[in-house]
Design an enzyme around this catalytic site. Structure first.
Site, PDB file in Angstrom:
ATOM      1  N   HIS A 110       0.864  -1.193   0.000  1.00 33.07           N
ATOM      2  CA  HIS A 110       0.000   0.000   0.000  1.00 33.07           C
ATOM      3  C   HIS A 110       0.897   1.238   0.000  1.00 33.07           C
ATOM      4  O   HIS A 110       1.881   1.284   0.738  1.00 33.07           O
ATOM      5  CB  HIS A 110      -0.896  -0.014   1.247  1.00 33.07           C
ATOM      6  CG  HIS A 110      -1.866   1.121   1.285  1.00 33.07           C
ATOM      7  ND1 HIS A 110      -3.034   1.127   0.548  1.00 33.07           N
ATOM      8  CD2 HIS A 110      -1.827   2.301   1.947  1.00 33.07           C
ATOM      9  CE1 HIS A 110      -3.669   2.264   0.767  1.00 33.07           C
ATOM     10  NE2 HIS A 110      -2.964   3.001   1.609  1.00 33.07           N
ATOM     11  N   ASP A 146      -6.730  -2.492   4.540  1.00 32.84           N
ATOM     12  CA  ASP A 146      -5.448  -1.823   4.806  1.00 32.84           C
ATOM     13  C   ASP A 146      -5.096  -1.759   6.297  1.00 32.84           C
ATOM     14  O   ASP A 146      -4.469  -0.793   6.760  1.00 32.84           O
ATOM     15  CB  ASP A 146      -5.449  -0.393   4.219  1.00 32.84           C
ATOM     16  CG  ASP A 146      -5.589  -0.401   2.704  1.00 32.84           C
ATOM     17  OD1 ASP A 146      -5.133  -1.364   2.067  1.00 32.84           O
ATOM     18  OD2 ASP A 146      -6.164   0.552   2.154  1.00 32.84           O
ATOM     19  N   GLU A 175       8.624   1.120  -3.376  1.00 33.91           N
ATOM     20  CA  GLU A 175       7.761  -0.081  -3.397  1.00 33.91           C
ATOM     21  C   GLU A 175       8.467  -1.230  -4.101  1.00 33.91           C
ATOM     22  O   GLU A 175       8.400  -2.385  -3.666  1.00 33.91           O
ATOM     23  CB  GLU A 175       6.441   0.221  -4.131  1.00 33.91           C
ATOM     24  CG  GLU A 175       5.532   1.186  -3.414  1.00 33.91           C
ATOM     25  CD  GLU A 175       4.175   1.309  -4.104  1.00 33.91           C
ATOM     26  OE1 GLU A 175       3.571   0.283  -4.465  1.00 33.91           O
ATOM     27  OE2 GLU A 175       3.709   2.452  -4.296  1.00 33.91           O
TER      28      GLU A 175
HETATM   29  C1  GAR Z   1       0.945   0.789  -6.286  1.00 36.41           C
HETATM   30  O1  GAR Z   1       1.380   2.076  -5.925  1.00 36.41           O
HETATM   31  C2  GAR Z   1       0.337   0.077  -5.095  1.00 36.41           C
HETATM   32  O2  GAR Z   1       0.986   0.360  -3.884  1.00 36.41           O
HETATM   33  C3  GAR Z   1      -1.058   0.636  -5.099  1.00 36.41           C
HETATM   34  O3  GAR Z   1      -1.414   0.714  -6.459  1.00 36.41           O
HETATM   35  C4  GAR Z   1      -0.241   0.881  -7.248  1.00 36.41           C
HETATM   36  C5  GAR Z   1      -0.225  -0.240  -8.265  1.00 36.41           C
HETATM   37  O4  GAR Z   1       0.827  -0.046  -9.181  1.00 36.41           O
HETATM   38  N1  GAR Z   1      -1.932  -0.177  -4.347  1.00 36.41           N
HETATM   39  C6  GAR Z   1      -2.962   0.281  -3.649  1.00 36.41           C
HETATM   40  O5  GAR Z   1      -3.263   1.455  -3.612  1.00 36.41           O
HETATM   41  C7  GAR Z   1      -3.736  -0.788  -2.908  1.00 36.41           C
HETATM   42  N2  GAR Z   1      -4.557  -0.203  -1.895  1.00 36.41           N
HETATM   43  P1  GAR Z   1       1.375  -1.276 -10.029  1.00 36.41           P
HETATM   44  O6  GAR Z   1       0.152  -1.916 -10.704  1.00 36.41           O
HETATM   45  O7  GAR Z   1       2.275  -0.638 -11.028  1.00 36.41           O
HETATM   46  O8  GAR Z   1       2.063  -2.215  -9.095  1.00 36.41           O
END
Ligand code: GAR
Length: 203
Positions: A110, A146, A175
């Site tokens: 997250h 979350d 991340e």
């Molecule tokens: C990421 O920033 C992840 O942390 C967020 O969505 C994005 C997905 O990017 N997740 C959330 O907000 C979940 N609550 P990605 O598809 O490029 O990994």
């Protein structure tokens, strides 16, 4: 033995790619055996296929309830022998049944320092709150959104002229490092969920 990992995505899949890349390195204790998307046009699906990972689309639209969808996803994961599930930009709220079924074996990333800024529009929430530091969190998933026990976090500074997009990009870099590191700890059994808390062991 490497742990068999399944990844659930809904879109771009950049975190999924970082997990696939980590798993391709020698000594990484994980094999990514399946990527499932709830959206047929998720960009990440092509990347997974190109990397030689099996993919499946399980459309939530084909199921009447959240739990029916979650059971169909679980059926696919278990048919592939998945032991640990990573949510990576999976934008569906999961049923209590799913969280309990995969308890201790279900991870999410997250883009905030939880317990701050849950849900959606996370970077807008952070900027509105005026925090000078934000970041990302990998946690075990529990039924409440979350809210699961934290495994790992990384912090980034918030710039005075940040927009949601610039802050998101700075956090995304972290991340991509944090998720593989956290998954490694869980796969090696060095971190586990016990009585609703994250337990770390040495070694
Ligand atoms: C990421 O920033 C992840 O942390 C967020 O969505 C994005 C997905 O990017 N997740 C959330 O907000 C979940 N609550 P990605 O598809 O490029 O990994």
């Amino acid at each position: 033995m490497k742990k068999r990992v399944g990844i659930l995505i809904s879109g771009r899949g950049s975190n999924m790619r970082s997990l696939i890349a980590a798993a391709s390195l020698p000594g990484f204790p994980v094999e990514i055996v399946l990527v499932i998307s709830n959206a047929i046009n998720a960009e990440g699906l092509q990347h997974a296929s190109a990397a030689g990972v099996a993919t499946k689309v399980v459309s939530h639209k084909a199921y009447e309830t959240r739990e029916a969808f979650d059971r169909a996803v679980t059926h696919e994961l278990e048919a592939a022998g998945v032991e640990i599930v990573c949510l990576a930009g999976f934008m569906r709220i999961l049923s209590t049944w799913f969280a309990r079924h995969w308890e201790g074996r279900l991870l999410n990333i997250h883009p905030s320092l939880l317990p701050l800024f849950k849900g959606v529009h996370v970077h807008e929430q952070a900027l509105a709150a005026g925090v000078r530091v934000s970041g990302c969190t990998v946690h075990f998933v529990v039924p409440e959104l979350d809210a699961g026990p934290i495994i790992a976090q990384a912090a980034v500074p918030v710039a005075i002229d940040d927009t949601p997009d610039t802050l998101a990009s700075r956090i995304l870099v972290e991340e991509h490092k944090l998720y593989p590191a956290a998954l490694k700890l869980v796969a090696e059994g060095r971190v586990r969920l016990e009585d609703g808390r994250t337990v770390f062991s040495k070694g």
